[in-house]
Design a protein around this motif. Sequence first.
Motif, short mmCIF file in Angstrom:
data_model
loop_
_atom_site.label_atom_id
_atom_site.label_comp_id
_atom_site.label_asym_id
_atom_site.label_seq_id
_atom_site.Cartn_x
_atom_site.Cartn_y
_atom_site.Cartn_z
N GLY A 125 32.35 34.81 92.18
CA GLY A 125 31.10 35.20 91.54
C GLY A 125 31.01 36.66 91.17
N THR A 126 31.76 37.52 91.89
CA THR A 126 31.59 38.96 91.69
C THR A 126 32.89 39.71 91.44
OG1 THR A 126 31.84 39.54 94.04
CG2 THR A 126 29.63 38.89 93.29
N GLY A 127 34.04 39.10 91.76
CA GLY A 127 35.32 39.80 91.67
C GLY A 127 35.60 40.64 92.89
N ASP A 128 34.72 40.60 93.89
CA ASP A 128 34.84 41.41 95.10
C ASP A 128 34.85 40.49 96.32
OD1 ASP A 128 34.69 43.19 97.18
OD2 ASP A 128 32.83 44.15 96.54
N LEU A 170 34.54 41.20 99.31
CA LEU A 170 33.62 41.66 100.36
C LEU A 170 32.15 41.60 99.95
CD1 LEU A 170 35.59 44.73 101.77
CD2 LEU A 170 35.22 42.53 102.89
N GLU A 171 31.89 41.15 98.75
CA GLU A 171 30.50 41.07 98.29
C GLU A 171 29.81 39.86 98.91
OE1 GLU A 171 27.58 42.23 97.58
OE2 GLU A 171 28.55 43.56 96.14
N SER A 172 28.49 39.78 98.79
CA SER A 172 27.74 38.67 99.35
C SER A 172 28.01 37.37 98.60
CB SER A 172 26.25 38.98 99.33
OG SER A 172 25.91 39.93 100.31
N ASP A 173 27.87 36.28 99.32
CA ASP A 173 28.02 34.94 98.77
C ASP A 173 26.72 34.55 98.07
OD1 ASP A 173 28.27 32.24 98.29
OD2 ASP A 173 28.67 31.66 100.35
N LEU A 174 26.71 34.63 96.75
CA LEU A 174 25.48 34.42 95.99
C LEU A 174 25.06 32.96 95.92
CD1 LEU A 174 26.01 36.88 93.01
CD2 LEU A 174 24.74 37.25 95.12
N ILE A 175 25.96 32.04 96.25
CA ILE A 175 25.61 30.62 96.20
C ILE A 175 24.87 30.18 97.46
CG2 ILE A 175 26.60 28.29 96.09
CD1 ILE A 175 28.74 29.32 94.28
N THR A 235 23.57 42.72 94.45
CA THR A 235 25.01 42.68 94.61
C THR A 235 25.70 43.35 93.43
OG1 THR A 235 25.14 40.52 93.54
CG2 THR A 235 24.93 40.53 95.93
N GLY A 236 26.89 43.86 93.69
CA GLY A 236 27.68 44.48 92.64
C GLY A 236 28.73 43.53 92.12
N ASP A 256 38.59 46.81 86.97
CA ASP A 256 38.37 45.47 86.44
C ASP A 256 38.67 44.35 87.43
OD1 ASP A 256 37.74 46.70 84.01
OD2 ASP A 256 39.82 46.66 83.35
N GLU A 257 39.77 44.48 88.19
CA GLU A 257 40.17 43.43 89.11
C GLU A 257 40.73 44.04 90.38
OE1 GLU A 257 42.14 39.76 87.56
OE2 GLU A 257 42.40 41.00 85.77
N LEU A 258 40.57 43.29 91.49
CA LEU A 258 41.12 43.68 92.78
C LEU A 258 42.11 42.62 93.26
CD1 LEU A 258 37.82 44.62 94.66
CD2 LEU A 258 39.53 46.22 93.82
N ALA A 259 43.11 43.07 93.99
CA ALA A 259 44.03 42.15 94.65
C ALA A 259 44.57 42.88 95.88
CB ALA A 259 45.14 41.70 93.71
N GLU A 260 45.60 42.31 96.52
CA GLU A 260 46.16 42.91 97.72
C GLU A 260 46.87 44.22 97.41
OE1 GLU A 260 47.18 44.07 101.22
OE2 GLU A 260 46.02 42.21 101.07
N ARG A 261 46.35 45.33 97.90
CA ARG A 261 46.90 46.67 97.69
C ARG A 261 47.11 46.96 96.21
NH1 ARG A 261 52.17 46.82 100.74
NH2 ARG A 261 52.06 44.56 100.54
N SER A 262 46.33 46.33 95.35
CA SER A 262 46.52 46.51 93.92
C SER A 262 45.21 46.42 93.16
CB SER A 262 47.52 45.49 93.37
OG SER A 262 47.11 44.17 93.66
N ALA A 263 45.21 46.97 91.97
CA ALA A 263 44.02 46.96 91.13
C ALA A 263 44.41 46.99 89.67
CB ALA A 263 43.13 48.17 91.46
N SER A 264 43.50 46.53 88.85
CA SER A 264 43.65 46.60 87.40
C SER A 264 42.48 47.40 86.85
CB SER A 264 43.68 45.18 86.81
OG SER A 264 43.65 45.22 85.40
#
Length: 363
Positions: free
Chosen positions: A200-203, A205-210, A221-222, A245-253
């Motif tokens: 829902g957020t790409g994060d 650690l963000e809250s579960d909006l559902i 929420t961000g 734009d995007e997060l992953a393990e030890r990586s980002a876009s």
Amino acid sequence: MIYCRDIFGSGPREDSIDESAQEIRLIALEINFASRRDYGFSTIFMNEGVSSDTRLTEDDLRDIIAQAKAIGVRKVLFSGKDVSSYAIVKELESFASSLDIEADVIKDEYLCVAASGKNDPPFCMRHMFSCVVTSYGYVLPCPGLEIPLGNVRSQKLGDIIKDSEILSDLKDCTNKIKGPCRYCENIEICCGCRGRAYLGTGDYLESDLICIKNINSGHKTGKLPLQVDGIIPHKPPMRIIDTLDELAERSASCSALINKDMPFIEEDGSLDNVAYLEMIAQSIAALNGFRNMNESGPSPEGYLLGAKNLKIFGRAGKGDRLLIMVFKYARYGGFGIVKGVVSKNNEIIARGEVKVWHKIEED
């Protein structure tokens, strides 16, 4: 119908975990035989020099189960569509049992909470004590959170679990979680569905909006993509990336729009090669800054120390939109080595490595 949160229950008590597994804290393992999936940009770094197009062999899977036993795993679950039709599963069950590991197969329909529209609180803490290994070697935090932490073809399972920044965050979710989930009365037994939060957020650690408790909390929420001006210390004109734009393990876009006011623009409007290294450094700063958004105090201090292996394959200039993908592949205390790739219109125009340092808090 079985939900992912029900597979291992609430997990073992912390004080019952074997001393040898305390650091890694992996107690249960799911091996999933689903079809091959595209897990996104970060796998280009994880798969360098490694083929991930074929399934793990029976010997590979036996080795993973043995590795799991060595780090404290007590239960192995085999899952995936038509899993019971795989002849090797029976052999793997027997092998796990020979190591005194409880083994089972999910024969019923299996639904990840992240894939459901059910908005009850998930009461799920699987990420605290278990993980998923796909039959193509990728390690996932849980079935719903499809961010690969690594691939067992190139790393030991224990090393992947121990070194994962995402798992470190998730295991500290009561302190790291963002938004209304952080203040929920169920925080000690439920962090929301991390897969639903990520979708829902790409994060992650963000809250579960559902979740029904957050049904009216979307404004709190961000979401990604996110402007980087609040998460990296660089100020214009030296700030040359625009969004995370995007997060992953030890990586980002990240993304950057080249404009005429940048200090790296040549007289002919082209971008100086040194700008690509700065983009890589700023992108990793954005990843670190984003992970620390919920922390009090100033952003961690950091510096670009050097670069190597810069290769230029094309040119960029005013008006071009660039994509920067970065991966932290080595870390020594506050020092790190970052690989980066810069693309324009889906074509790689630069690739290189930078050495960075950031201040870490002493215990």
